[in-house]
Scaffold this active site. Structure first.
Site, short mmCIF file in Angstrom:
data_model
loop_
_atom_site.label_atom_id
_atom_site.label_comp_id
_atom_site.label_asym_id
_atom_site.label_seq_id
_atom_site.Cartn_x
_atom_site.Cartn_y
_atom_site.Cartn_z
N ASN A 56 0.92 -1.27 0.04
CA ASN A 56 -0.02 0.05 0.13
C ASN A 56 1.03 1.28 0.17
O ASN A 56 1.95 1.28 0.35
CB ASN A 56 -0.92 0.00 1.19
CG ASN A 56 -1.74 -1.23 1.30
OD1 ASN A 56 -2.36 -1.85 0.00
ND2 ASN A 56 -2.37 -1.84 2.38
N HIS A 66 6.19 -0.46 -2.92
CA HIS A 66 5.32 0.42 -4.03
C HIS A 66 5.50 1.72 -3.74
O HIS A 66 4.81 2.31 -4.53
CB HIS A 66 4.06 -0.29 -4.28
CG HIS A 66 3.77 -1.75 -4.79
ND1 HIS A 66 2.63 -2.46 -4.71
CD2 HIS A 66 4.82 -2.70 -5.29
CE1 HIS A 66 2.90 -3.75 -5.21
NE2 HIS A 66 4.20 -3.61 -5.58
#
Length: 228
Positions: free
Chosen positions: A88, A105
């Site tokens: 997330n 990410h």
């Protein structure tokens, strides 16, 4: 005991953060290809910047849930024995109090200068092309990993999977690689593997145990049992 926890969109969805794998295949009304690839940014940077500016602003409307709180409590007890890896890009783990979070990410509250490579914390907008604090060029983009780009700190993650006694996946679809392959890597090196998810993921067969239900219920119960 060394523990690696991987969290995905499902844990943040319970706080009201939209996921991109909705039934209609859209991410807040956009095709993923139009807002989450380098090619999309090259073709229409204003569209991509506006999308992430809106998502960044929306973070102020959501709060950590009991699953985030439980993982923060686990981190306080285990310290360096826990590696919390998240797919997330929100900051809910940090706001819950987790001492160390690896954002494979990237992060919505960070910007990356494509001119000089400088990375900086960023809570404002990027659509108005602000200058890079490092070099002054108007070349900042969201510091997030788009499809086709390499996730961050993969060497550190793999090393932790090799040494882990327990690997736990929370709220993940099991469809996005390389994260979807973490369970197989951890299991190959001898770790016990546990899935906590609203429904079985695409990789459920690789887990020693899979429990279904809301993360806000499953994660606190698991942390309580682990800590005794």
């Amino acid at each position: 005991m060394k523990v690696v926890v991987l969290t995905g969109a499902g844990i943040s969805a319970e706080s009201g953060v939209p996921t991109f794998r909705d039934a209609d295949g859209l991410w807040e009304g956009h095709r993923v290809e139009d807002v989450a690839t380098p090619e999309a940014f090259d073709a229409a940077p204003s569209v991509v910047q506006a999308f992430y500016d809106a998502r960044r602003a929306a973070l102020t409307t959501v709060d950590p849930n009991p699953a985030h709180d439980a993982l923060a409590r686990l981190g306080e007890v285990l310290g360096d024995e826990l590696l919390l890896v998240t797919q997330n890009i929100d900051d809910l783990h940090e706001r819950a109090g987790s001492p160390t979070v690896l954002h494979m990410h990237g992060e919505l509250l960070a910007a990356w200068c494509t001119a000089c490579g400088h990375r900086v914390r960023w809570a404002g907008t990027l659509g108005d092309q602000p200058p890079c604090p490092g070099c002054g060029a108007p070349a900042l983009r969201p510091d997030v990993v788009w499809f086709g780009e390499v996730p961050y700190e993969m060497d550190r993650i793999v090393d932790a999977l090799v040494d882990a006694d327990l690997f736990v996946s929370v709220g993940t679809s099991g469809a996005v690689y390389p994260a979807a392959g973490f369970v197989q890597q951890a299991r190959a090196y001898g770790a016990r593997t546990l899935e906590l998810n609203l429904q079985p993921s695409e990789g459920s067969r690789w887990f020693h145990e899979s429990r279904q239900g809301p993360a806000g219920l499953l994660v606190p119960a698991w942390v309580d049992s682990l800590l005794g």
